[in-house]
Write a protein that holds these residues in place. Structure first.
Motif, PDB file in Angstrom:
ATOM      1  N   LYS A   1      42.958  23.040  -2.634  1.00 21.79           N
ATOM      2  CA  LYS A   1      42.461  22.666  -1.291  1.00 21.79           C
ATOM      3  C   LYS A   1      41.272  22.777  -1.143  1.00 21.79           C
ATOM      4  CE  LYS A   1      46.545  20.834   1.066  1.00 21.79           C
ATOM      5  NZ  LYS A   1      47.419  21.927   2.308  1.00 21.79           N
ATOM      6  N   LEU A   2      40.087  22.183  -1.321  1.00 18.61           N
ATOM      7  CA  LEU A   2      39.125  22.519  -0.712  1.00 18.61           C
ATOM      8  C   LEU A   2      38.752  21.783   0.442  1.00 18.61           C
ATOM      9  CD1 LEU A   2      36.389  21.129  -3.723  1.00 18.61           C
ATOM     10  CD2 LEU A   2      37.732  23.023  -3.666  1.00 18.61           C
ATOM     11  N   ILE A   3      37.804  22.631   1.483  1.00 17.28           N
ATOM     12  CA  ILE A   3      37.549  22.917   2.874  1.00 17.28           C
ATOM     13  C   ILE A   3      36.133  21.305   2.263  1.00 17.28           C
ATOM     14  CG2 ILE A   3      36.724  23.605   4.489  1.00 17.28           C
ATOM     15  CD1 ILE A   3      37.731  26.377   4.163  1.00 17.28           C
ATOM     16  N   VAL A   4      36.507  20.583   3.279  1.00 16.94           N
ATOM     17  CA  VAL A   4      35.102  19.833   3.551  1.00 16.94           C
ATOM     18  C   VAL A   4      34.870  19.992   4.955  1.00 16.94           C
ATOM     19  CG1 VAL A   4      34.668  17.177   3.357  1.00 16.94           C
ATOM     20  CG2 VAL A   4      35.395  18.253   2.383  1.00 16.94           C
ATOM     21  N   GLN A   5      33.323  20.397   4.980  1.00 17.21           N
ATOM     22  CA  GLN A   5      32.626  20.307   6.600  1.00 17.21           C
ATOM     23  C   GLN A   5      31.363  20.014   6.729  1.00 17.21           C
ATOM     24  OE1 GLN A   5      33.042  24.599   8.134  1.00 17.21           O
ATOM     25  NE2 GLN A   5      32.740  24.971   6.192  1.00 17.21           N
TER      26      GLN A   5
ATOM     27  N   ALA B   1      27.694  19.836   6.954  1.00 23.18           N
ATOM     28  CA  ALA B   1      26.746  21.194   7.110  1.00 23.18           C
ATOM     29  C   ALA B   1      26.205  21.274   8.006  1.00 23.18           C
ATOM     30  CB  ALA B   1      25.429  20.651   6.338  1.00 23.18           C
ATOM     31  N   PRO B   2      25.766  23.166   8.584  1.00 19.67           N
ATOM     32  CA  PRO B   2      24.775  23.880   7.957  1.00 19.67           C
ATOM     33  C   PRO B   2      26.426  24.901   7.983  1.00 19.67           C
ATOM     34  CG  PRO B   2      24.566  24.429   9.355  1.00 19.67           C
ATOM     35  CD  PRO B   2      24.943  23.481  10.235  1.00 19.67           C
ATOM     36  N   TYR B   3      26.383  25.577   5.918  1.00 19.33           N
ATOM     37  CA  TYR B   3      27.075  26.379   6.183  1.00 19.33           C
ATOM     38  C   TYR B   3      27.020  27.778   6.377  1.00 19.33           C
ATOM     39  CZ  TYR B   3      28.242  22.000   3.710  1.00 19.33           C
ATOM     40  OH  TYR B   3      28.582  20.238   3.526  1.00 19.33           O
ATOM     41  N   LEU B   4      26.319  28.308   6.511  1.00 20.14           N
ATOM     42  CA  LEU B   4      26.093  29.317   6.768  1.00 20.14           C
ATOM     43  C   LEU B   4      25.994  29.590   8.226  1.00 20.14           C
ATOM     44  CD1 LEU B   4      22.866  30.229   4.500  1.00 20.14           C
ATOM     45  CD2 LEU B   4      25.411  30.135   4.174  1.00 20.14           C
TER      46      LEU B   4
ATOM     47  N   ILE C   1      37.502  29.411  -5.468  1.00 23.15           N
ATOM     48  CA  ILE C   1      37.082  28.282  -4.784  1.00 23.15           C
ATOM     49  C   ILE C   1      37.621  27.644  -3.918  1.00 23.15           C
ATOM     50  CG2 ILE C   1      38.128  25.896  -6.090  1.00 23.15           C
ATOM     51  CD1 ILE C   1      34.219  27.447  -6.158  1.00 23.15           C
ATOM     52  N   LYS C   2      36.605  27.760  -2.506  1.00 25.43           N
ATOM     53  CA  LYS C   2      37.207  26.437  -1.279  1.00 25.43           C
ATOM     54  C   LYS C   2      36.413  25.938  -0.889  1.00 25.43           C
ATOM     55  CE  LYS C   2      39.538  29.768   2.297  1.00 25.43           C
ATOM     56  NZ  LYS C   2      40.749  30.030   0.227  1.00 25.43           N
ATOM     57  N   GLU C   3      34.879  25.725  -1.444  1.00 24.58           N
ATOM     58  CA  GLU C   3      33.881  24.774  -0.666  1.00 24.58           C
ATOM     59  C   GLU C   3      33.041  23.839  -2.131  1.00 24.58           C
ATOM     60  OE1 GLU C   3      32.029  25.921   2.245  1.00 24.58           O
ATOM     61  OE2 GLU C   3      32.531  23.932   3.474  1.00 24.58           O
ATOM     62  N   ILE C   4      32.432  22.972  -2.586  1.00 19.95           N
ATOM     63  CA  ILE C   4      31.762  23.067  -3.016  1.00 19.95           C
ATOM     64  C   ILE C   4      30.768  22.048  -2.796  1.00 19.95           C
ATOM     65  CG2 ILE C   4      30.947  21.763  -5.027  1.00 19.95           C
ATOM     66  CD1 ILE C   4      33.541  22.779  -6.500  1.00 19.95           C
ATOM     67  N   VAL C   5      29.323  21.823  -2.532  1.00 20.48           N
ATOM     68  CA  VAL C   5      28.564  21.531  -1.687  1.00 20.48           C
ATOM     69  C   VAL C   5      27.082  21.123  -2.537  1.00 20.48           C
ATOM     70  CG1 VAL C   5      26.346  21.741  -0.289  1.00 20.48           C
ATOM     71  CG2 VAL C   5      28.517  23.190   0.718  1.00 20.48           C
TER      72      VAL C   5
ATOM     73  N   PRO D   1      22.343  24.306   0.843  1.00 23.72           N
ATOM     74  CA  PRO D   1      23.293  25.391   2.087  1.00 23.72           C
ATOM     75  C   PRO D   1      22.695  25.020   3.491  1.00 23.72           C
ATOM     76  CG  PRO D   1      22.431  26.987   2.301  1.00 23.72           C
ATOM     77  CD  PRO D   1      21.945  26.277   0.851  1.00 23.72           C
ATOM     78  N   MET D   2      21.861  24.552   4.081  1.00 25.70           N
ATOM     79  CA  MET D   2      21.624  24.258   5.325  1.00 25.70           C
ATOM     80  C   MET D   2      22.062  22.548   6.280  1.00 25.70           C
ATOM     81  SD  MET D   2      21.487  26.755   6.845  1.00 25.70           S
ATOM     82  CE  MET D   2      19.929  26.951   8.637  1.00 25.70           C
ATOM     83  N   MET D   3      21.290  21.991   3.925  1.00 23.10           N
ATOM     84  CA  MET D   3      21.686  20.317   4.540  1.00 23.10           C
ATOM     85  C   MET D   3      22.261  19.629   3.202  1.00 23.10           C
ATOM     86  SD  MET D   3      18.001  19.459   5.929  1.00 23.10           S
ATOM     87  CE  MET D   3      18.058  17.989   5.988  1.00 23.10           C
ATOM     88  N   GLY D   4      23.212  20.719   3.015  1.00 20.09           N
ATOM     89  CA  GLY D   4      23.407  19.881   1.225  1.00 20.09           C
ATOM     90  C   GLY D   4      24.584  19.338   1.972  1.00 20.09           C
ATOM     91  N   THR D   5      25.586  18.432   1.156  1.00 17.68           N
ATOM     92  CA  THR D   5      26.764  17.795   1.815  1.00 17.68           C
ATOM     93  C   THR D   5      27.830  18.223   0.379  1.00 17.68           C
ATOM     94  OG1 THR D   5      25.334  16.187   0.258  1.00 17.68           O
ATOM     95  CG2 THR D   5      27.038  14.744   1.234  1.00 17.68           C
ATOM     96  N   PRO D   6      29.477  18.122   2.008  1.00 12.32           N
ATOM     97  CA  PRO D   6      30.602  18.890   0.780  1.00 12.32           C
ATOM     98  C   PRO D   6      31.025  17.400  -0.092  1.00 12.32           C
ATOM     99  CG  PRO D   6      30.598  17.429   3.177  1.00 12.32           C
ATOM    100  CD  PRO D   6      29.310  17.625   2.733  1.00 12.32           C
ATOM    101  N   ILE D   7      30.930  18.184  -1.372  1.00 13.96           N
ATOM    102  CA  ILE D   7      31.773  16.850  -2.125  1.00 13.96           C
ATOM    103  C   ILE D   7      33.041  17.229  -2.344  1.00 13.96           C
ATOM    104  CG2 ILE D   7      29.671  16.492  -3.423  1.00 13.96           C
ATOM    105  CD1 ILE D   7      30.321  18.565  -5.573  1.00 13.96           C
ATOM    106  N   THR D   8      33.928  16.321  -2.921  1.00  9.68           N
ATOM    107  CA  THR D   8      35.399  16.479  -2.903  1.00  9.68           C
ATOM    108  C   THR D   8      35.787  15.905  -3.796  1.00  9.68           C
ATOM    109  OG1 THR D   8      35.231  14.169  -1.946  1.00  9.68           O
ATOM    110  CG2 THR D   8      35.773  15.489  -0.645  1.00  9.68           C
TER     111      THR D   8
ATOM    112  N   THR E   1      32.018  31.460   2.574  1.00 15.76           N
ATOM    113  CA  THR E   1      32.633  29.986   3.263  1.00 15.76           C
ATOM    114  C   THR E   1      33.434  30.820   4.657  1.00 15.76           C
ATOM    115  OG1 THR E   1      33.644  28.459   1.902  1.00 15.76           O
ATOM    116  CG2 THR E   1      34.726  28.524   3.478  1.00 15.76           C
TER     117      THR E   1
ATOM    118  N   HIS F   1      25.617  18.869  13.789  1.00 13.99           N
ATOM    119  CA  HIS F   1      26.630  17.627  13.407  1.00 13.99           C
ATOM    120  C   HIS F   1      27.027  16.499  14.312  1.00 13.99           C
ATOM    121  CE1 HIS F   1      29.527  15.471  11.268  1.00 13.99           C
ATOM    122  NE2 HIS F   1      30.428  15.471  12.079  1.00 13.99           N
TER     123      HIS F   1
END
Lengths: 340, 458
Positions: free
Chosen positions: A7-11, A13-16, B344-348, B352-359, B380, B445
């Motif tokens: 299960k991936l988290i989709v949220q 940006a930013p991630y930091l 793994i939790k999250e792929i971008v 990390p500041m402006m990227g898009t999350p990919i599903t 994460t 956001h």
């Protein structure tokens, strides 16, 4: 490799993140108040600790009472404890404990909860609680005991454990605060002892030196906005310097003004409450200077010896307006032609 | 408990002096850099994969128009789609193979977009046909622009704005200064860093080509001081090749230093007036990747068919800086890097500041994809959201001097008109406000949503 269901988290940006959270920011201020509380115990004995604890308990009880049904209990953010501590540190050491407790109840109940909780209140809750106490129990709230001296830390003022609405014992060793002496007996306390703090007053208002050091650390840690104490203290200094230069026998010298009363404590801990101070940098200056002017006016010309509390509360009321007129200049706006 | 270092850090920052000597813009934030994982890894070439997906609209502007049909055999580097308008650019085959399909495919943002899918020929050498260098010195500006468009070159910093559009200057506009953006302010990413370090000649060659074609007076390459080696490499080449008009300047490490208008403020101390673009004040900004792509095109006839991608984060077994053909599926890239770890939790995609999350791992690397970051619980975090406490940290973070707290609140109340009045449209969505927020409010956001609504109403 075996396929796993992940299960991936989709949220977005930013991630930091900076890592500072609202509770951590409050904890910072709570830590900063501990030395102040310890010093007041040193000066005024164990009574002061009881007063602080009573005020805090009052605040926490109301916070719990109003929010016990909520899933995200705001008690965890620590703001009720902070408000109780702040209130406790502005009260006289000999104040009956039930009054301190009531002050805590009003501070959180009327000062915060009815506004919609953290982040929504207009007035500084701790000062609102204090104003309530001062209005209702003027004698108890202005009976400032002298520092305990040789009696020992564990000696208790006789008024501490009185029952609600019974006569407050006024025969305790009461000492006039430096501002009282100035106002009503026209006698100025030595600036040196004000700086160290061994004078009558509420706990928080005693040691200017300690408050300056703590304020400095908080500013360096960016826990409080440096502009507000700078504007408040600076405007009090400049204004009282003007009066002092007009007539140095009638008006106190500016250093006396800085180090006496609750000014230092208010500048570091009360005026800088983020919720009830302006959001914008320019607004912080307006807010601070406004408080400074009101403080000086009340102290020198008003009927009260101390005016910082009302100065903060009055300026609190203007914060939405200040925010509105002090929007920052956005990047690239309002430039001359060459972009400078 | 708070450590002592946290107390003394601000004091040290002032005492050390290095922080304040270097030029920078006002406000901004200091995220942890996380570059150690990849900054010392030389750029490698990833092996060729099986299929490549090339969306037709991977740049800003009109989508490209296919010039091939399903079943066609394509050579690596040949044109497969031509620019659909002036603000559009060409697309080339990243590998030798066959056109398998031209139909909608999932792109990293989650939408479906028309794409050309190419199946690689497993027996092809994938060697580029040898081409003579293109004599750029003799080209007119219009021809130069045409060449850049046909080469499919876009801004490689992330926005993928077709580069040739920037070079098409209206009459009477003169570019005085060209800024080459080597700030690479996004944490984790080291692709520009490695490129400047390993290919300083190409970086400077590309910069010089742009300068001469636009007849600009000077070129400044802005590099954040955390890439001191890259800066040294550039300076050595400037000296050795006597590039009189080019200087490389160190910048303070601060996010978002690489945002176009911030970089201009840092290097030239000028604010680009609102509703204007840099060329209105005689400045043009290009990414280092773009400069290298231009140099490669004129030197080797190589159109933009590959780019450098940083693969990093604690969820990747073997982080790397890779030369990746455009259209490579993320899955194949990650497989080459040893695959993902189990937690793994999250792929971008991007920084990390402006990227898009990919599903999905089957989305392709685009021309604007600078990184693939795989995060585990180490990175994460889903912050608990508290009420806004009006602390003003977001105001101190916003490089555009907006009032993010107010804008976020207005967005929550859907007061979009009021947002527009407070200059919401100036927001560059850098995310500094969210980064700084102690209450965990997704400010950037919320503003992004508000901007979307404001645009929709126009």
């Amino acid at each position: 490799m075996e396929k796993q269901k992940q299960k991936l988290i989709v949220q977005a940006a930013p991630y930091l993140s900076h890592g500072i959270t609202a509770p951590k920011a409050m904890l910072d201020i709570i830590y900063a108040l501990i030395p102040v509380a310890l010093l007041s115990v040193w000066f005024f004995g164990i009574s002061s600790l009881w007063v602080i604890i009573s005020a805090t308990l009052g605040g926490v009880l109301v916070e719990w009472l109003f929010n016990r049904e909520r899933a995200d209990n705001p008690l965890k953010d620590g703001s009720a404890i902070l408000t109780g501590l702040l209130l406790g540190l502005t009260l006289p050491a000999g104040l009956p404990l039930w009054m301190a407790f009531l002050g805590g109840v009003v501070a959180i109940g009327l000062g915060k909860t009815v506004w919609g909780g953290l982040g929504n209140n207009l007035f500084n809750p701790a000062l609102l609680g204090r104003a309530f106490l001062l209005g209702n129990f003027p004698i108890a709230m202005t009976t400032w005991p002298a520092p305990i001296g040789d009696a020992g830390i564990f000696s208790v003022y006789p008024s501490t454990f009185t029952w609600p609405f019974m006569q407050v014992a006024t025969d305790s060793v009461s000492g006039a605060t430096p501002l009282n002496l100035m106002k009503f007996q026209h006698q100025f306390t030595d600036v040196g002892s004000l700086f160290i703090g061994n004078v009558s007053g509420s706990y928080g208002e005693t040691s200017a030196l300690l408050l300056l050091v703590i304020g400095g650390v908080l500013i360096l840690r960016r826990s409080i906005d440096w502009r507000i104490p700078a504007a408040l203290l600076g405007s009090v200094f400049v204004l009282s310097l003007i009066f002092f230069m007009v007539d140095s026998r009638l008006y106190p010298n500016p250093f006396f003004m800085l180090f006496s009363g609750g000014l230092m404590f208010a500048a570091v801990f009360m005026a800088t409450d983020p919720v009830t101070s302006p959001l914008t940098p320019k607004g912080a200056w307006i807010f601070g200077i406004g408080m400074g002017a009101i403080t000086v006016l009340i102290r020198l010309f008003g009927g009260l010896p101390e005016g910082v509390m009302y100065a903060v509360l009055l300026m609190n009321a203007t914060v939405p307006l200040i925010d509105k007129i002090s929007q920052p200049r956005a990047f690239g706006h309002g430039l001359k032609k060459d972009g400078q | 408990m708070h450590s002592l270092s946290a107390i003394f850090q601000p004091i040290l920052a002032v005492l050390r002096g290095d922080e304040d000597v270097l030029p920078s813009f006002s406000h901004g934030v200091h995220p942890q850099e996380h570059r150690a994982q990849t900054e010392n890894l030389p750029i490698q070439r990833a092996p060729f994969g099986k299929t490549y997906i090339l969306p037709l609209g991977q740049h800003i502007g009109a989508p490209a128009k296919p010039v091939v049909a399903v079943g066609d055999k394509v050579e690596r580097g040949t044109l497969i789609a031509q620019a659909g308008a002036f603000v559009s650019t060409a697309l080339h085959a990243p590998v030798t193979g066959w056109v398998k399909a031209i139909e909608p495919r999932r792109i990293p943002s989650g939408q479906l977009q028309n794409a050309i899918e190419i199946e690689a020929d497993p027996y092809a050498s994938q060697r580029l046909p040898t081409k003579a260098a293109i004599p750029w010195q003799n080209l007119s500006l219009d021809d130069f622009i045409q060449h850049i468009q046909n080469a499919g070159i876009v801004g490689l910093g992330g926005a993928a704005f077709p580069s040739h559009v920037k070079y098409a200057l209206p009459d009477g506009v003169k570019i005085k200064t060209i800024i080459i953006n080597g700030a690479e302010c996004e944490p984790y990413l080291t692709n520009d860093h490695r490129l400047m370090l390993e290919r300083p000649e190409a970086t400077l060659q590309g910069a010089e080509i742009i300068r001469q074609k636009l007849q600009a007076d000077a070129v400044i390459i802005g590099v954040e001081l955390n890439k001191a080696h890259a800066l040294d490499a550039l300076n050595q080449v400037i000296k050795a090749h006597h590039y009189q008009h080019i200087t490389a300047k160190a910048l303070r490490v601060k996010y978002p230093q690489g945002a176009e208008k911030m970089l201009i403020k840092s290097l030239l101390d000028v604010e680009v007036p609102v509703n204007h673009i840099p060329r209105d004040i005689g400045v043009l900004v290009n990414n280092v990747g773009t400069a290298v792509a231009i140099a490669d095109y004129f030197e080797f006839g190589l159109p933009l068919i590959e780019r450098i991608v940083t693969v990093s984060g604690s969820g990747v077994s073997r982080p790397a800086n890779l030369i990746v053909p455009i259209g490579t599926r993320v899955r194949e890239l990650l497989d080459f890097c040893g695959g993902l770890t189990d937690n793994i939790k999250e792929i971008v995609m991007g920084g990390p500041m402006m990227g898009t999350p990919i599903t999905s791992l089957d989305v392709p690397i685009l021309k604007g994809s600078s990184g693939i970051l795989a995060f585990t619980a180490v990175e994460t975090h889903k912050p608990k959201e508290y009420a806004c406490i009006h602390c003003g940290r977001c105001l101190d973070a916003c490089p555009h001097f907006l009032n993010p707290a107010r804008l976020a609140k207005l967005a929550k109340y859907q007061a979009y008109g009021e947002m527009a009045k407070l200059h919401a449209m100036d927001c560059v969505e850098c995310g500094a406000c969210t980064f700084a927020c102690p209450s965990g409010i997704p400010i950037a956001h919320l503003i992004r949503v508000g901007k979307h609504e404001i645009r929709a109403k126009k």
